[in-house]
Design an enzyme around this catalytic site. Structure first.
Site, PDB file in Angstrom:
ATOM      1  CD  GLU A 127      -1.771  -7.010  -5.527  1.00 19.90           C
ATOM      2  OE1 GLU A 127      -1.568  -6.844  -4.402  1.00 19.90           O
ATOM      3  OE2 GLU A 127      -2.909  -5.909  -5.269  1.00 19.90           O
ATOM      4  CG  HIS A 206      -6.981   0.765  -6.160  1.00 22.85           C
ATOM      5  ND1 HIS A 206      -7.735   0.476  -4.748  1.00 22.85           N
ATOM      6  CD2 HIS A 206      -6.159  -0.511  -6.093  1.00 22.85           C
ATOM      7  CE1 HIS A 206      -8.046  -0.202  -4.124  1.00 22.85           C
ATOM      8  NE2 HIS A 206      -7.392  -1.360  -4.932  1.00 22.85           N
ATOM      9  CD  GLU A 235      -8.711  -5.261  -4.658  1.00 28.69           C
ATOM     10  OE1 GLU A 235      -8.367  -4.004  -4.740  1.00 28.69           O
ATOM     11  OE2 GLU A 235      -8.505  -5.902  -5.122  1.00 28.69           O
ATOM     12  CG  ASP A 237      -9.610   3.091  -3.174  1.00 31.85           C
ATOM     13  OD1 ASP A 237      -9.276   3.294  -4.415  1.00 31.85           O
ATOM     14  OD2 ASP A 237      -9.513   2.449  -2.597  1.00 31.85           O
TER      15      ASP A 237
HETATM   16  C1  XIL Z   1      -6.483  -3.894   1.213  1.00 33.33           C
HETATM   17  C2  XIL Z   1      -8.071  -4.334   2.299  1.00 33.33           C
HETATM   18  O1  XIL Z   1      -9.120  -2.780   2.275  1.00 33.33           O
HETATM   19  C3  XIL Z   1      -7.012  -3.550   3.483  1.00 33.33           C
HETATM   20  O2  XIL Z   1      -8.309  -3.278   4.351  1.00 33.33           O
HETATM   21  C4  XIL Z   1      -6.012  -4.429   4.175  1.00 33.33           C
HETATM   22  O3  XIL Z   1      -5.474  -4.173   5.493  1.00 33.33           O
HETATM   23  C5  XIL Z   1      -4.905  -4.525   2.999  1.00 33.33           C
HETATM   24  O4  XIL Z   1      -5.744  -4.691   1.298  1.00 33.33           O
HETATM   25  N1  XIL Z   1      -4.753  -5.039  -3.201  1.00 33.33           N
HETATM   26  C6  XIL Z   1      -6.451  -5.914  -3.352  1.00 33.33           C
HETATM   27  C7  XIL Z   1      -7.121  -5.937  -2.049  1.00 33.33           C
HETATM   28  O5  XIL Z   1      -7.059  -6.462  -4.056  1.00 33.33           O
HETATM   29  O6  XIL Z   1      -7.020  -7.111  -1.292  1.00 33.33           O
HETATM   30  C8  XIL Z   1      -6.673  -5.262  -1.515  1.00 33.33           C
HETATM   31  O7  XIL Z   1      -7.599  -4.558   0.386  1.00 33.33           O
HETATM   32  C9  XIL Z   1      -5.931  -3.183  -1.771  1.00 33.33           C
HETATM   33  C10 XIL Z   1      -5.437  -3.741  -3.098  1.00 33.33           C
END
Ligand code: XIL
Length: 302
Positions: A127, A206, A235, A237
């Site tokens: 990021e 996401h 990641e 979802d």
């Molecule tokens: C999130 C986790 O799922 C949570 O438990 C935590 O509180 C915050 O981070 N981008 C990322 C992940 O790269 O590491 C993040 O994970 C979600 C967004």
């Protein structure tokens, strides 16, 4: 095949999930994980605040628990994440430029040495770009004090420590073609042109109604692959439910299968019960570990 991992393996890919160490003792959580998935990403346990809460004092307990669980069952492990502006302990932000450079390289070196040979891909930098139309870098201690070169430095250091690990850049809102993904694309193109080590790009993916699966998702993955890097969905979802959610999951799986260098998919959690998304039910298993329509859609598409 009758499980996500086995079905993905038949397509030459992995199917992973984010895992939290504190849930591994829950029988249904562990059995769903062990049955369905063949790759894991520690959800929080490998972030800087967890691994190096004070300078040069490392705490690997929770992360090791996940790695040991995975290794003893033949699952791959994605390392997440070495350099990120978030979940960064306060002491890092307090350092001057010279100390910060030393601390960044030391963090990468210590952590990658500890896990050497056990991690198939590392999110070296997470990021680093802003949202919106600017394509600019995001403000962070690394960006603000070390300048644009911090990403290159992190990747070069990472390569020297564990030459066998795939080194990834990971981000969100880069899933379709847009100003932010263009900025990442230009970074990767520049790295490839100058021989800066980079092997893969992670697309967090996401999704929700405000940010649905982009129509040009597959095309965007393909243009990165064409630069000579692997791509991974890291990641995933998708908020929603029922057939609409299932259809979106189908689109994601088809996009990855349509790109030969898309090497695997990771969903961001085993069950809706523990999803980080406060509202919604974005995952493949419901709160009672029942398979959702989205699960069946993924298994069918694989
Ligand atoms: C999130 C986790 O799922 C949570 O438990 C935590 O509180 C915050 O981070 N981008 C990322 C992940 O790269 O590491 C993040 O994970 C979600 C967004």
């Amino acid at each position: 095949a009758s499980t996500l991992g086995a079905a993905a393996a038949e397509k030459g890919r992995y199917f992973g999930t984010a895992v939290a160490a504190n849930h591994l003792g829950e029988a249904a959580y562990a059995s769903t994980l062990n049955t369905e998935f063949n790759s894991v990403t520690p959800e929080n346990e490998m972030k800087w605040d967890a691994l190096e809460p004070s300078r040069n004092s490392f705490s690997y307990g929770s992360a090791d628990q996940i790695v040991n669980h995975a290794q003893s069952r033949g699952m791959k492990v994605r390392g997440h994440t070495l350099v990120w502006h978030s979940q960064l302990p306060g002491w890092v932000g307090g350092l001057g430029a010279s100390d910060l450079r030393t601390a960044m390289n030391n963090h990468i070196t210590q952590v990658m040495t500890h896990y050497k040979g056990k991690i198939h891909s590392w999110d070296v930098v997470n990021e680093a770009f802003q949202d919106g139309s600017s394509g600019a870098r995001r403000s962070s201690p690394f960006q603000d004090k070390l300048g644009n070169g911090f990403i290159e430095e992190a990747f070069r250091t990472a390569r020297t420590v564990d030459p066998a690990a795939k080194l990834c850049y990971n981000d969100y809102n880069t899933d379709g073609v847009n100003a932010k993904s263009n900025a990442v694309y230009n970074l990767v193109k520049d790295f490839k042109a100058r021989g800066v080590p980079i092997d893969c790009v992670g697309f967090q993916s996401h999704f929700n109604s405000a940010s649905p699966v982009p129509g040009d998702y597959r095309a965007n993955l393909q243009r990165f692959a064409d630069l000579g890097v692997d791509v991974q969905i890291t990641e995933l979802d998708i908020e929603g439910s029922g057939s609409a959610q299932a259809a979106s999951y189908t689109n994601v799986v088809n996009a990855c299968l349509g790109v030969s260098r898309c090497t695997g998919i990771t969903v961001w959690g085993v069950t809706d019960k523990y999803s980080w998304r406060a509202s919604g039910t974005p995952l493949l298993f419901d709160g009672n570990y029942n398979k959702k329509a989205a699960y069946t859609a993924v298994l069918t598409a694989l």
